[in-house]
Structure formats: structure tokens, C-alpha cells
Scaffold this motif. Structure first.
Motif, PDB file in Angstrom:
ATOM      1  N   LEU A 120       0.828  -1.206   0.000  1.00  0.00           N
ATOM      2  CA  LEU A 120       0.000   0.000   0.000  1.00  0.00           C
ATOM      3  C   LEU A 120       0.865   1.260   0.000  1.00  0.00           C
ATOM      4  O   LEU A 120       0.560   2.233  -0.694  1.00  0.00           O
ATOM      5  CB  LEU A 120      -0.930   0.010   1.214  1.00  0.00           C
ATOM      6  N   ILE A 121       1.927   1.237   0.782  1.00  0.00           N
ATOM      7  CA  ILE A 121       2.794   2.408   0.875  1.00  0.00           C
ATOM      8  C   ILE A 121       3.506   2.666  -0.447  1.00  0.00           C
ATOM      9  O   ILE A 121       3.820   3.808  -0.778  1.00  0.00           O
ATOM     10  CB  ILE A 121       3.791   2.231   2.042  1.00  0.00           C
ATOM     11  N   GLN A 122       3.728   1.642  -1.242  1.00  0.00           N
ATOM     12  CA  GLN A 122       4.408   1.795  -2.521  1.00  0.00           C
ATOM     13  C   GLN A 122       3.513   2.401  -3.605  1.00  0.00           C
ATOM     14  O   GLN A 122       3.996   2.728  -4.686  1.00  0.00           O
ATOM     15  CB  GLN A 122       4.945   0.440  -3.000  1.00  0.00           C
ATOM     16  N   GLN A 123       2.219   2.557  -3.341  1.00  0.00           N
ATOM     17  CA  GLN A 123       1.322   3.154  -4.319  1.00  0.00           C
ATOM     18  C   GLN A 123       1.712   4.607  -4.552  1.00  0.00           C
ATOM     19  O   GLN A 123       2.179   5.291  -3.630  1.00  0.00           O
ATOM     20  CB  GLN A 123      -0.129   3.047  -3.854  1.00  0.00           C
ATOM     21  N   PRO A 124       1.524   5.115  -5.767  1.00  0.00           N
ATOM     22  CA  PRO A 124       2.064   6.431  -6.142  1.00  0.00           C
ATOM     23  C   PRO A 124       1.649   7.584  -5.217  1.00  0.00           C
ATOM     24  O   PRO A 124       2.488   8.385  -4.814  1.00  0.00           O
ATOM     25  CB  PRO A 124       1.534   6.655  -7.555  1.00  0.00           C
ATOM     26  N   TYR A 125       0.371   7.686  -4.866  1.00  0.00           N
ATOM     27  CA  TYR A 125      -0.071   8.823  -4.052  1.00  0.00           C
ATOM     28  C   TYR A 125       0.555   8.777  -2.660  1.00  0.00           C
ATOM     29  O   TYR A 125       1.053   9.778  -2.171  1.00  0.00           O
ATOM     30  CB  TYR A 125      -1.601   8.845  -3.954  1.00  0.00           C
ATOM     31  N   ILE A 126       0.507   7.627  -2.046  1.00  0.00           N
ATOM     32  CA  ILE A 126       1.056   7.495  -0.696  1.00  0.00           C
ATOM     33  C   ILE A 126       2.578   7.650  -0.729  1.00  0.00           C
ATOM     34  O   ILE A 126       3.169   8.270   0.148  1.00  0.00           O
ATOM     35  CB  ILE A 126       0.619   6.165  -0.061  1.00  0.00           C
ATOM     36  N   ASP A 131       7.756  10.803   0.266  1.00  0.00           N
ATOM     37  CA  ASP A 131       8.870  11.522  -0.337  1.00  0.00           C
ATOM     38  C   ASP A 131       8.855  12.995   0.051  1.00  0.00           C
ATOM     39  O   ASP A 131       9.897  13.598   0.266  1.00  0.00           O
ATOM     40  CB  ASP A 131       8.843  11.376  -1.854  1.00  0.00           C
ATOM     41  N   ARG A 132       7.682  13.577   0.155  1.00  0.00           N
ATOM     42  CA  ARG A 132       7.591  14.982   0.588  1.00  0.00           C
ATOM     43  C   ARG A 132       8.055  15.129   2.028  1.00  0.00           C
ATOM     44  O   ARG A 132       8.687  16.113   2.382  1.00  0.00           O
ATOM     45  CB  ARG A 132       6.167  15.491   0.452  1.00  0.00           C
ATOM     46  N   HIS A 133       7.730  14.155   2.849  1.00  0.00           N
ATOM     47  CA  HIS A 133       8.134  14.223   4.254  1.00  0.00           C
ATOM     48  C   HIS A 133       9.659  14.130   4.392  1.00  0.00           C
ATOM     49  O   HIS A 133      10.244  14.742   5.256  1.00  0.00           O
ATOM     50  CB  HIS A 133       7.468  13.103   5.070  1.00  0.00           C
ATOM     51  N   ARG A 134      10.291  13.377   3.508  1.00  0.00           N
ATOM     52  CA  ARG A 134      11.753  13.238   3.549  1.00  0.00           C
ATOM     53  C   ARG A 134      12.454  14.454   2.974  1.00  0.00           C
ATOM     54  O   ARG A 134      13.658  14.574   3.054  1.00  0.00           O
ATOM     55  CB  ARG A 134      12.184  12.010   2.752  1.00  0.00           C
ATOM     56  N   GLY A 135      11.700  15.364   2.349  1.00  0.00           N
ATOM     57  CA  GLY A 135      12.299  16.552   1.809  1.00  0.00           C
ATOM     58  C   GLY A 135      12.668  16.458   0.345  1.00  0.00           C
ATOM     59  O   GLY A 135      13.289  17.349  -0.209  1.00  0.00           O
ATOM     60  N   ARG A 136      12.293  15.371  -0.301  1.00  0.00           N
ATOM     61  CA  ARG A 136      12.570  15.234  -1.736  1.00  0.00           C
ATOM     62  C   ARG A 136      11.536  16.012  -2.527  1.00  0.00           C
ATOM     63  O   ARG A 136      10.371  16.083  -2.168  1.00  0.00           O
ATOM     64  CB  ARG A 136      12.512  13.766  -2.154  1.00  0.00           C
TER      65      ARG A 136
END
Length: 140
Positions: A120-126, A131-136
Motif C-alpha cells: 500500500l505504501i508503494q502506491q504512487p499517491y502514498i 517523499d515529501r516528508h523526507r524533503g525530496r
């Protein structure tokens, strides 16, 4: 590789931390029962102290960058004990997020390795949220 020795004190600490989370969950389920919430907080804090040690616990909570989280968590606990459990839990949740924000990337990696949850986490939206949380920078 760092070795994590599991002695009896740490086993008891992990158990107390688990019971603390469980009692806090029950306190929320039972319409913010202040007795269960207070017991959950005491067990959680005791479990963390036994797991990582008193000195490490004091160093963690007294770091200058953790003062906001420590004060929020402490004031939330006081509000729960004096009878304002909803406001106390909101303040505690904020303090918890601030205190343990450094552990979120580690938690994300752990969650990605769980069979169904990882998919589930690998789905594009999630995945874009992680990735936004990691700063990317993620194209929108």
C-alpha cells in the motif's frame, strides 16, 4: 553492526511501553477516560525509561530541540490527570509528534517491509507523501 542486547530490564520496559500504548488506546476508545489515559501515560513513560535507561531518557527529553515536545507532553499529562482528558490528549499528541519526529523515517522504512502494508505504501499517491516528508522534491 550495532548489537542490541536484550536483558530482562529492556524486556520489561518494552512490555510496559506496550501496555502504556494499550491503556492509552482503551482510554480513547472509552470516551477519554482519564484513569485509563493517566495509567497509559505512566506505563509508557516508565517503559521508555526502562528500555533505554534513566540517563538516556533524561538526555532525550532535556535536549534543547525537544523542549517544546517535552513541555507539551508534560502539560498534556497534567491536563489528563486534573480532568481535561480531551485537551490533554491533543497536547500530548502534539508533544509526541514533536519529540519523536526524528524516528519517522525509520518507521517508514519498517512499515514498507510489512507485506500488505508495504504494498500500500508503494502506491504512487502514498509514496509521494513519504517523499515529501523526507524533503525530496516530487513533481505534482
Amino acid at each position: 553492526m550495532v548489537s542490541f542486547e536484550m536483558n530482562d530490564r529492556k524486556k520489561i520496559g518494552i512490555g510496559l511501553t506496550g501496555f502504556g500504548v494499550f491503556f492509552s488506546f482503551l482510554g480513547i476508545i472509552f470516551f477519554f477516560d482519564k484513569g485509563l489515559l493517566a495509567m497509559g501515560n505512566i506505563l509508557f513513560f516508565s517503559g521508555v525509561t526502562l528500555t533505554i535507561g534513566l540517563k538516556s531518557t533524561m538526555q532525550f527529553f532535556m535536549k534543547p530541540q525537544n523542549f517544546k515536545g517535552t513541555i507539551s507532553f508534560g502539560l498534556g499529562f497534567i491536563l489528563v490527570v486534573i480532568g481535561w482528558p480531551i485537551f490533554g490528549m491533543i497536547l500530548e499528541a502534539y508533544g509526541f509528534i514533536v519529540l519523536f519526529s526524528g524516528f519517522w523515517p525509520t518507521l517508514a522504512v519498517f512499515l514498507q517491509r510489512i507485506p500488505i502494508l508495504g504494498w500500500l505504501i508503494q502506491q504512487p499517491y502514498i509514496r509521494s507523501l513519504f517523499d515529501r516528508h523526507r524533503g525530496r522534491r516530487v513533481p505534482v
